[in-house]
Design an enzyme around this catalytic site. Sequence first.
Site, PDB file in Angstrom:
ATOM      1  N   MET A 144      -0.104   6.923   5.589  1.00 38.94           N
ATOM      2  CA  MET A 144       1.252   6.735   5.050  1.00 38.94           C
ATOM      3  C   MET A 144       2.222   6.430   6.186  1.00 38.94           C
ATOM      4  O   MET A 144       2.744   7.332   6.849  1.00 38.94           O
ATOM      5  CB  MET A 144       1.680   7.962   4.241  1.00 38.94           C
ATOM      6  CG  MET A 144       0.855   8.134   2.981  1.00 38.94           C
ATOM      7  SD  MET A 144       1.699   8.986   1.661  1.00 38.94           S
ATOM      8  CE  MET A 144       1.303  10.638   2.086  1.00 38.94           C
TER       9      MET A 144
ATOM     10  N   CYS B 203      -1.154  -3.120   1.199  1.00 40.15           N
ATOM     11  CA  CYS B 203       0.265  -2.904   1.503  1.00 40.15           C
ATOM     12  C   CYS B 203       1.143  -3.815   0.643  1.00 40.15           C
ATOM     13  O   CYS B 203       0.929  -5.030   0.589  1.00 40.15           O
ATOM     14  CB  CYS B 203       0.530  -3.166   2.980  1.00 40.15           C
ATOM     15  SG  CYS B 203       2.250  -2.885   3.430  1.00 40.15           S
TER      16      CYS B 203
ATOM     17  N   LYS C 183      -9.492  -0.275   2.382  1.00 39.68           N
ATOM     18  CA  LYS C 183      -8.678   0.364   1.347  1.00 39.68           C
ATOM     19  C   LYS C 183      -7.969  -0.741   0.584  1.00 39.68           C
ATOM     20  O   LYS C 183      -7.302  -1.582   1.191  1.00 39.68           O
ATOM     21  CB  LYS C 183      -7.671   1.313   1.984  1.00 39.68           C
ATOM     22  CG  LYS C 183      -6.754   2.015   1.001  1.00 39.68           C
ATOM     23  CD  LYS C 183      -6.061   3.191   1.682  1.00 39.68           C
ATOM     24  CE  LYS C 183      -5.105   3.904   0.751  1.00 39.68           C
ATOM     25  NZ  LYS C 183      -3.843   3.190   0.577  1.00 39.68           N
TER      26      LYS C 183
HETATM   27  C1  LIG Z   1       5.527   6.109   2.594  1.00 41.96           C
HETATM   28  C2  LIG Z   1       4.163   5.515   2.338  1.00 41.96           C
HETATM   29  C3  LIG Z   1       3.510   4.824   3.348  1.00 41.96           C
HETATM   30  C4  LIG Z   1       2.221   4.267   3.116  1.00 41.96           C
HETATM   31  N1  LIG Z   1       1.585   3.651   4.159  1.00 41.96           N
HETATM   32  C5  LIG Z   1       0.315   3.176   3.968  1.00 41.96           C
HETATM   33  C6  LIG Z   1      -0.430   2.604   5.050  1.00 41.96           C
HETATM   34  O1  LIG Z   1       0.020   2.554   6.205  1.00 41.96           O
HETATM   35  N2  LIG Z   1      -1.669   2.134   4.789  1.00 41.96           N
HETATM   36  C7  LIG Z   1      -2.231   2.198   3.519  1.00 41.96           C
HETATM   37  O2  LIG Z   1      -3.366   1.755   3.334  1.00 41.96           O
HETATM   38  N3  LIG Z   1      -1.561   2.762   2.499  1.00 41.96           N
HETATM   39  C8  LIG Z   1      -0.315   3.260   2.696  1.00 41.96           C
HETATM   40  N4  LIG Z   1       0.337   3.864   1.660  1.00 41.96           N
HETATM   41  C9  LIG Z   1      -0.362   4.073   0.358  1.00 41.96           C
HETATM   42  C10 LIG Z   1      -1.014   5.462   0.350  1.00 41.96           C
HETATM   43  O3  LIG Z   1      -2.055   5.535   1.310  1.00 41.96           O
HETATM   44  C11 LIG Z   1      -1.623   5.781  -1.037  1.00 41.96           C
HETATM   45  O4  LIG Z   1      -2.530   4.758  -1.368  1.00 41.96           O
HETATM   46  C12 LIG Z   1      -0.543   5.867  -2.117  1.00 41.96           C
HETATM   47  O5  LIG Z   1       0.539   6.680  -1.696  1.00 41.96           O
HETATM   48  C13 LIG Z   1      -1.123   6.445  -3.425  1.00 41.96           C
HETATM   49  O6  LIG Z   1      -1.642   7.731  -3.216  1.00 41.96           O
HETATM   50  P1  LIG Z   1      -0.816   9.065  -3.636  1.00 41.96           P
HETATM   51  O7  LIG Z   1      -0.372   8.888  -5.052  1.00 41.96           O
HETATM   52  O8  LIG Z   1      -1.799  10.183  -3.431  1.00 41.96           O
HETATM   53  O9  LIG Z   1       0.385   9.147  -2.698  1.00 41.96           O
HETATM   54  C14 LIG Z   1       1.616   4.409   1.853  1.00 41.96           C
HETATM   55  C15 LIG Z   1       2.282   5.082   0.834  1.00 41.96           C
HETATM   56  C16 LIG Z   1       3.536   5.641   1.058  1.00 41.96           C
HETATM   57  C17 LIG Z   1       4.217   6.394  -0.058  1.00 41.96           C
END
Ligand SMILES: Cc1cc2nc3c(=O)[nH]c(=O)nc-3n(C[C@H](O)[C@H](O)[C@H](O)COP(=O)(O)O)c2cc1C
Length: 320
Positions: free
Chosen positions: A8, A98, A139
């Site tokens: 994240m 992303c 991913k």
């Molecule tokens: C603030 C933020 C930053 C994120 N940065 C990335 C990242 O750098 N790389 C990535 O593959 N996913 C990124 N994601 C997606 C998360 O890894 C994840 O797939 C998404 O939040 C859904 O999972 P969750 O509902 O458990 O949060 C980001 C999500 C958020 C909210």
Amino acid sequence: MTLLLAPMEGLLDFTLRDILTRVGGIDRCVSEFIRVSGTLLPERAFVRVVPELNHGGRTRAGVPVRAQLMGSDPVCLAENAARLAGLGPAGIDLNFGCPAKVVNRHGGGAALLDDPELVARIVSAVRRAVPRSMPVSAKMRLGNLCDTRAVECAQAIEGAGASELVVHARTKAHGYKPPAYWERIRDIRAHVSIPVIANGEIWSVADALRCREQSGCDALMLGRGQVCDPGLALAIARPGHAPLAWEALLPLMAEFWQLIKAHIEPRARAGRLKQWLNYLRRRHPQAEAAYAAVRTENDPARVSQTLFGTEPAWHHGAPG
Ligand SMILES: Cc1cc2nc3c(=O)[nH]c(=O)nc-3n(C[C@H](O)[C@H](O)[C@H](O)COP(=O)(O)O)c2cc1C
């Protein structure tokens, strides 16, 4: 169940990874993305995002960290992956999800899901550029604007040599709007043989169980849910384990603050603590009082005094 901590960017950096993996229950982490666009990055650029590279690719609690690369040029990604591999991460992960406009405009992140052939070329080039012993994973979201090519993308990723695939069960167009379509991950699993890890909208033990049932996955990735409730992974991994109480969180927050003070520039420090408190409010009512006490404060010394002084603000009038 195997549990991964989500990448994240802008929220879950090495400081919070350090704290969250210390609680327990997390088997592996993926770092925030490192953007690759046209140049061979210096080693320090990788270490800046993944300082765990200086500690055998693991957090202080010993949890392995894979470094995530994001880009759209197979050759450039391969060159950077080779240099990164030399620094000894626990693996290299590739970002195909992303949603950021600036990233998609350059053909990176979720935009790549419209072009499974390019996805395959990227995975294959990176796979060939790094030693066989180094895991290369990916991913992805379910798609860019729609999910019709999800299986095709997953097969491209597997066919090109990735050893594992995390699926965030939404398209880019879905953004972060609930629900996550966990049952679509089951379709993907049926068409590939590499391990598939389910991700998206897991906020509680009940969500984890439902996600496992609907997706068929025994491995889950936790993002915002784990930031809101650092005890979530442990509660999922060990049924019957007591939830992490607010009192147990306080020393972790104090340690987080020490890490922030040691590694983050002064003007960003207060913001980092408030950002985590803001997430914690969702799960811990007591975080509300702490957040309210520092909400308008930007001076790190005063934030520190308010939250970690002799009488922290949250000891008074905390709801619940
Ligand atoms: C603030 C933020 C930053 C994120 N940065 C990335 C990242 O750098 N790389 C990535 O593959 N996913 C990124 N994601 C997606 C998360 O890894 C994840 O797939 C998404 O939040 C859904 O999972 P969750 O509902 O458990 O949060 C980001 C999500 C958020 C909210």
